[in-house]
Design an enzyme around this catalytic site. Structure first.
Site, PDB file in Angstrom:
ATOM      1  N   ASP A   1      -7.434   0.958  11.526  1.00  0.00           N
ATOM      2  CA  ASP A   1      -6.128   1.719  11.546  1.00  0.00           C
ATOM      3  C   ASP A   1      -6.327   3.362  11.078  1.00  0.00           C
ATOM      4  O   ASP A   1      -5.737   3.999  11.730  1.00  0.00           O
ATOM      5  CB  ASP A   1      -5.041   1.156  10.810  1.00  0.00           C
ATOM      6  CG  ASP A   1      -4.257   0.012  11.724  1.00  0.00           C
ATOM      7  OD1 ASP A   1      -4.477  -0.116  12.654  1.00  0.00           O
ATOM      8  OD2 ASP A   1      -3.733  -0.865  10.953  1.00  0.00           O
TER       9      ASP A   1
ATOM     10  N   SER B   1      -2.604  -9.410   3.948  1.00  0.00           N
ATOM     11  CA  SER B   1      -1.918  -8.292   4.577  1.00  0.00           C
ATOM     12  C   SER B   1      -1.551  -8.635   5.856  1.00  0.00           C
ATOM     13  O   SER B   1      -2.222  -9.203   6.708  1.00  0.00           O
ATOM     14  CB  SER B   1      -3.102  -7.451   4.593  1.00  0.00           C
ATOM     15  OG  SER B   1      -2.966  -5.985   5.165  1.00  0.00           O
TER      16      SER B   1
ATOM     17  N   ASP C   1       0.786  -1.327  -0.134  1.00  0.00           N
ATOM     18  CA  ASP C   1      -0.090  -0.094   0.038  1.00  0.00           C
ATOM     19  C   ASP C   1       0.936   1.375   0.096  1.00  0.00           C
ATOM     20  O   ASP C   1       0.802   2.044  -0.708  1.00  0.00           O
ATOM     21  CB  ASP C   1      -0.847   0.071   1.143  1.00  0.00           C
ATOM     22  CG  ASP C   1      -1.983  -1.096   1.100  1.00  0.00           C
ATOM     23  OD1 ASP C   1      -2.375  -1.471   0.100  1.00  0.00           O
ATOM     24  OD2 ASP C   1      -2.473  -1.504   2.135  1.00  0.00           O
TER      25      ASP C   1
ATOM     26  N   ARG D   1       0.073   1.997  16.950  1.00  0.00           N
ATOM     27  CA  ARG D   1      -0.413   2.793  16.077  1.00  0.00           C
ATOM     28  C   ARG D   1      -0.064   4.274  16.912  1.00  0.00           C
ATOM     29  O   ARG D   1       0.063   5.137  16.075  1.00  0.00           O
ATOM     30  CB  ARG D   1      -1.965   2.744  15.570  1.00  0.00           C
ATOM     31  CG  ARG D   1      -2.307   1.426  14.679  1.00  0.00           C
ATOM     32  CD  ARG D   1      -1.032   1.434  13.802  1.00  0.00           C
ATOM     33  NE  ARG D   1      -1.211   0.344  12.540  1.00  0.00           N
ATOM     34  CZ  ARG D   1      -0.387  -0.176  12.003  1.00  0.00           C
ATOM     35  NH1 ARG D   1       0.812   0.121  12.094  1.00  0.00           N
ATOM     36  NH2 ARG D   1      -0.572  -1.103  10.851  1.00  0.00           N
TER      37      ARG D   1
END
Length: 400
Positions: free
Chosen positions: A124, A176, A15, A95
């Site tokens: 996310d 992923s 990505d 995160r």
């Protein structure tokens, strides 16, 4: 006049690799890649080269492994945070730290924008943007997955090939993944079909499939001081090395994998395979130690705190007074959570093999069936009558 700048949360994966050329096609911005190293096991020099070759004007590689383990993963551990009774929050707790690093780089570079590669269906995007806005509400967000014409990972692969960008993902191995020192997650591909058993040999990266684990058990001692893990097998270790050690021993013994269908923050259910080998040992050992040391009311309330902590961490609410307040509770109630738990690992299973602490509220003399100074068998009669009084009154009224 100098161009405005955008700081891209860059990993070198599918990505974020295609986002650099896409940004340059659609915006007149200087793209600065920021890769936060939280133990994802990548060659950071290769990541830097790839970012530049893809069109980034500058690359930051921020080594934050120690801060991640100490201040994020181990804080969630001490709080007992487990989302929906299974997930040890490996991605969730990384995160906010990555968001903090992005904001710091944006301030250093004078950037007005932050960009991320999160999909419009995932958690996310919420975690990153909430983290950024909590630290600097003036920054603007660019989220390509919410606005571009690429609609699937297959489309993303085609775009990467068209632009000549090297990627490790293929349409056959399209998972992923998100990895750090605490865990690795696997989503997408054949995992999305609930009828499919996940393929251990294809999926696992930190863990040996249990049936291929050693045929004899392994023992490991984990020592805590005030709820912080500090030793493995009697050897004092810094947080990063301690976690690496436990990842190795747990992974070799097939421990720490979950296959979960979870409730995403955005409202849908999703399936993921999460490997958290060392974290699973730590959580098992710490919870066992707490059962020995915390009194009944504190232990019961800690479960409520753990559930709430997991919820706010999962939802990206790390930089909040509530999380800080819960940490204060954990700090206070962990003051005596010191001791060692011996674990027996065998083909994916964990067994408690020994408990050692000077702070246990358990007392063999009191808990045994024999007599003791602090407890008389005769006292139980009056206690039972008072404890059962509401039941006796209700029964009396019913039969009167």
């Amino acid at each position: 006049m100098a161009k405005e700048k955008v700081v891209l949360a860059y990993s070198g994966g599918l990505d974020t690799s295609i986002i650099i050329p896409w940004l340059k096609e659609h915006y007149d911005l200087d793209v600065i890649a920021c890769c936060v190293d939280v133990g994802q096991d990548d060659d950071m020099e290769e990541v830097k080269v790839k970012a530049i070759e893809s069109g980034a004007s500058k690359v930051y590689v921020e080594d934050m492994k120690a801060e991640f383990v100490r201040d994020y993963a181990f804080r969630a551990l001490r709080a007992g945070a487990v989302y929906e009774n299974k997930y040890l929050l490996g991605t969730s707790v990384a995160r906010p730290l990555i968001s903090k690093a992005l904001v710091d780089v944006a301030h250093k570079e004078g950037a007005a924008y932050i960009c991320h590669g999160c999909t419009g269906k995932g958690n996310d995007q919420v975690r990153f943007e909430t983290g950024v806005f909590s630290l600097d509400p003036t920054l603007k967000i660019i989220a390509p997955w919410r606005i571009w014409d690429i609609s699937s990972r297959e489309d993303a692969i085609d775009y990467a090939q068209k632009k000549g960008i090297k990627i490790s993902v293929t349409k056959e191995k399209i998972y992923s993944r998100d990895q750090n020192l605490w865990h690795i997650s696997h989503e997408g591909g054949d995992i999305e079909n609930l009828e499919n058993e996940h393929k251990e040999d294809v999926v696992y990266m930190m863990t040996t499939p249990p049936e291929k684990a050693p045929d004899k058990p392994t023992y490991v001692d984990i020592t805590f001081e005030q709820g912080w893990p500090v030793k493995v097998d009697g050897e004092a270790l810094e947080p990063v090395e301690l976690l690496r050690r436990l990842n190795k021993v747990a992974g070799e013994n097939g421990v720490g994998v979950i296959d979960i269908v979870e409730n995403r923050l955005v409202g849908m259910k999703s399936r993921g395979i999460y490997e958290t080998p060392g974290g699973t040992l730590l959580m098992e050992a710490l919870k066992e130690l707490e059962t020995l040391i915390l009194d009944k009311d504190t232990f019961e309330f800690k479960k409520l705190v753990s559930q709430k902590y997991a919820s706010i961490a999962y939802s990206g609410q790390w930089f909040t007074p509530l999380r800080e307040g819960l940490d204060a509770f954990v700090d206070e109630t962990s003051k005596n959570v010191t001791g060692t738990i011996k674990l027996k690992l065998y083909k994916g299973s964990i067994k408690i093999a020994g408990r050692f602490t000077n702070f246990a509220l358990y007392d063999e003399e009191i808990s045994s069936f024999g007599a003791s100074e602090l407890y008389s068998h005769k006292d139980a009669e009056g206690f039972i009558k008072l404890f059962s009084l509401p039941n006796r009154i209700r029964s009396y009224k019913k039969h009167k």
